[in-house]
Each structure stands twice: as C-alpha cells, then as structure tokens.
Design an enzyme around this catalytic site. Structure first.
Site, PDB file in Angstrom:
ATOM      1  N   PRO A   2       0.828  -1.214   0.000  1.00 36.48           N
ATOM      2  CA  PRO A   2       0.000   0.000   0.000  1.00 36.48           C
ATOM      3  C   PRO A   2       0.863   1.265   0.000  1.00 36.48           C
ATOM      4  O   PRO A   2       1.864   1.344   0.719  1.00 36.48           O
ATOM      5  CB  PRO A   2      -0.793  -0.127   1.303  1.00 36.48           C
ATOM      6  CG  PRO A   2      -0.841  -1.590   1.572  1.00 36.48           C
ATOM      7  CD  PRO A   2       0.477  -2.114   1.093  1.00 36.48           C
ATOM      8  N   GLU A   3       0.485   2.212  -0.839  1.00 36.53           N
ATOM      9  CA  GLU A   3       1.209   3.470  -0.928  1.00 36.53           C
ATOM     10  C   GLU A   3       0.418   4.556  -0.204  1.00 36.53           C
ATOM     11  O   GLU A   3      -0.591   4.277   0.455  1.00 36.53           O
ATOM     12  CB  GLU A   3       1.455   3.818  -2.395  1.00 36.53           C
ATOM     13  CG  GLU A   3       2.265   2.736  -3.118  1.00 36.53           C
ATOM     14  CD  GLU A   3       2.522   3.059  -4.578  1.00 36.53           C
ATOM     15  OE1 GLU A   3       2.434   4.239  -4.974  1.00 36.53           O
ATOM     16  OE2 GLU A   3       2.812   2.115  -5.344  1.00 36.53           O
TER      17      GLU A   3
END
Length: 283
Positions: A2-3
């Site tokens: 996840p960014e």
C-alpha cells in the site's frame, strides 16, 4: 505494498470509530510481525483513548491519552478492517476470527479494529508522543508530497546533479515520503518524462512541473479509495478503484491513452521493479 493513497484512505476510514474513543480491550495474538511487538503492547493499549489519527508517509500514527503514539504499518499484505459499526439501523456483527488476524482492538463504541497480515511484513510499535521524528522508521523521511515543504524549489534543489534515474529518485523516501511504484509511474507519464532519464539532466522547469502533477495523482487516488491490487481493501472492506483509471501502470501492450498517439505502453525493470511508460510521449 500500500502506498500513500491507500494508507490515507485507511486512516480516514478509521478516524470516526477510533478518534475520541477508548480501546476497551486490545488482544495481541502473536509476538510480532516483521519485528517483535513492543513489550506489554496489549496492556499498554487497553484503556487508552485515541486522541487523533495522523499519517506520516506510509505509516498510520494513533496518538493516545497515555502520552504514547501507536505506529501501524501495513507492509505488503496487511489489512485493517472495521466491524460492529452501526450504519443507519443495521448493526453489523463481528466476523469469525481469521487465521491471520494478529491484533484486535475492541473500541468502547462497539467497533472492532482488526489487523490482518498474511505475510507478516507489517509492523506495530509504541513510542512516546512527540518523539516520532526520532523513530528509526520515520527519522530519515523526506517531506510529505501533499505538504507545503514539498514545492518546486525544494524538488529542483534535491534532484540537481543526481545521476540516478528520475523514477528511482522519486521512490527515494529521503527525498519525498510516501510515493511508491504505481503513483510515480502515473506521475511521470503525465509529465512526459521517461522513467530512466537521469534526474540531474532534466530541466528545472520539467522538474517543477512534477510537483502539481504528483499532488493531482495522489489526490485523485485518495478520492477513489486507493488502488486495489491483490490484498488491499479499505477499512470498510471495500475495494479501492483508482486502478480502473491507470494510464500506464500495469498497462503493458495497451494503446497509449494520449489522443493521436499510436504507441503502446512499454515496460522496463528498474531496481527490480516494473516501470510502465509510453515510448513516444515520455522523453
């Protein structure tokens, strides 16, 4: 992994059920994830009230009334899910525990927060509130891309003379925090910059143009609930949908979305990661 948009989406989902609420019971079902959990983590969390939720780069920070801050990192496959919340008149029961539910927080309002991490690359930690800038996971981070410190002058100065590819430079968390492979690919496409171009050889005006483009890409992704690839879910269990608007990421062999461009999206590997780009539009 996840960014920034995915982590920010999760933070926003957690805020109404955590901020201002007391952790009635914390349950820790293993000794740690990527690293061992801090000593007596369940005991230190139980009874604490969450004063606020923040995000720093890809980390969620929960400030507690015990003068401690809880750091949460989702790692590669981590998910945080909410159950037991009331939507209108319908009450959703807690689901049966799953194999990889490693930390469970029961809030005084009835919500249950579950950290599920199949690969166990995530992390949780506790540290004294106000000392976050000294934490080993945070100390070397650059400015937030959506903050005022990340501006045209800053980025031009940071990239001046750099012999590394622009994509690698933007992924360097010491230069800008929170950017990952997906959103750097998308930003470079919109800026018309080839991912392999040496950062120090790109004109100042083109570097400056990246700042608003990066902000736009991130803002659009947050509005879309992030990008759901493999394990990512929002805190309410729903998928993000920004992946449906990708212009280059994971689009190898597809026609370029720039009107009148006849090229197809190409892929190269940089530092073990796939870079997607248009060989005609990006120079």
């Amino acid at each position: 992994m996840p960014e920034l948009p995915e982590v920010e989406t999760v933070r926003r989902g957690l805020e109404p059920v955590m901020t201002g609420h007391r952790i009635a019971r914390a349950e820790v079902r293993r000794e740690g994830l990527r690293w061992p959990f801090p000593e007596r983590m369940a005991e230190r969390l139980t009874g604490a009230t969450v004063l606020g939720l923040r995000r720093r780069s890809k980390y969620i920070l929960a400030d507690l009334d015990t003068n401690e801050t809880c750091l949460i990192h989702l790692g590669m496959s981590g998910r945080i899910l909410i159950s037991g919340t009331t939507l209108g008149k319908f009450h959703h029961e807690h689901p049966a525990p799953e194999k990889h539910d490693h930390v469970v927080l029961d809030m005084d309002g009835g919500a249950r927060i579950t950290l599920n991490d199949a690969r166990r690359f995530g992390a949780m930690d506790l540290f004294t509130t106000g000392t976050g800038d000294l934490h080993p996971l945070i100390a070397a981070l650059g400015p937030e891309p959506l903050g005022n410190e990340f501006n045209e002058g800053y980025l031009i100065a940071k990239l001046a003379g750099k012999n590394t590819p622009i994509k690698s430079a933007l992924l360097d968390q010491r230069i800008v925090a929170g950017l990952g492979n997906i959103y750097v690919c998308e930003a470079l496409y919109r800026a018309g910059i080839h991912p392999a171009r040496k950062a120090g050889r790109i004109s100042a005006s083109r570097i400056a143009s990246l700042v608003p483009i990066i902000r736009d890409v991130l803002a659009e992704a947050i509005a879309a609930g992030g990008s759901s690839l493999r394990d990512y879910r929002q805190a309410n269990g729903e998928l993000g949908y920004f992946q449906h608007t990708f212009r280059v990421y994971d689009q190898e062999g597809q026609p370029c979305k720039t009107p009148e461009c006849q090229a197809k999206i190409a892929r190269i590997v940089q530092s073990g990661r796939s870079s997607f780009y248009c060989p005609t539009c990006q120079r």
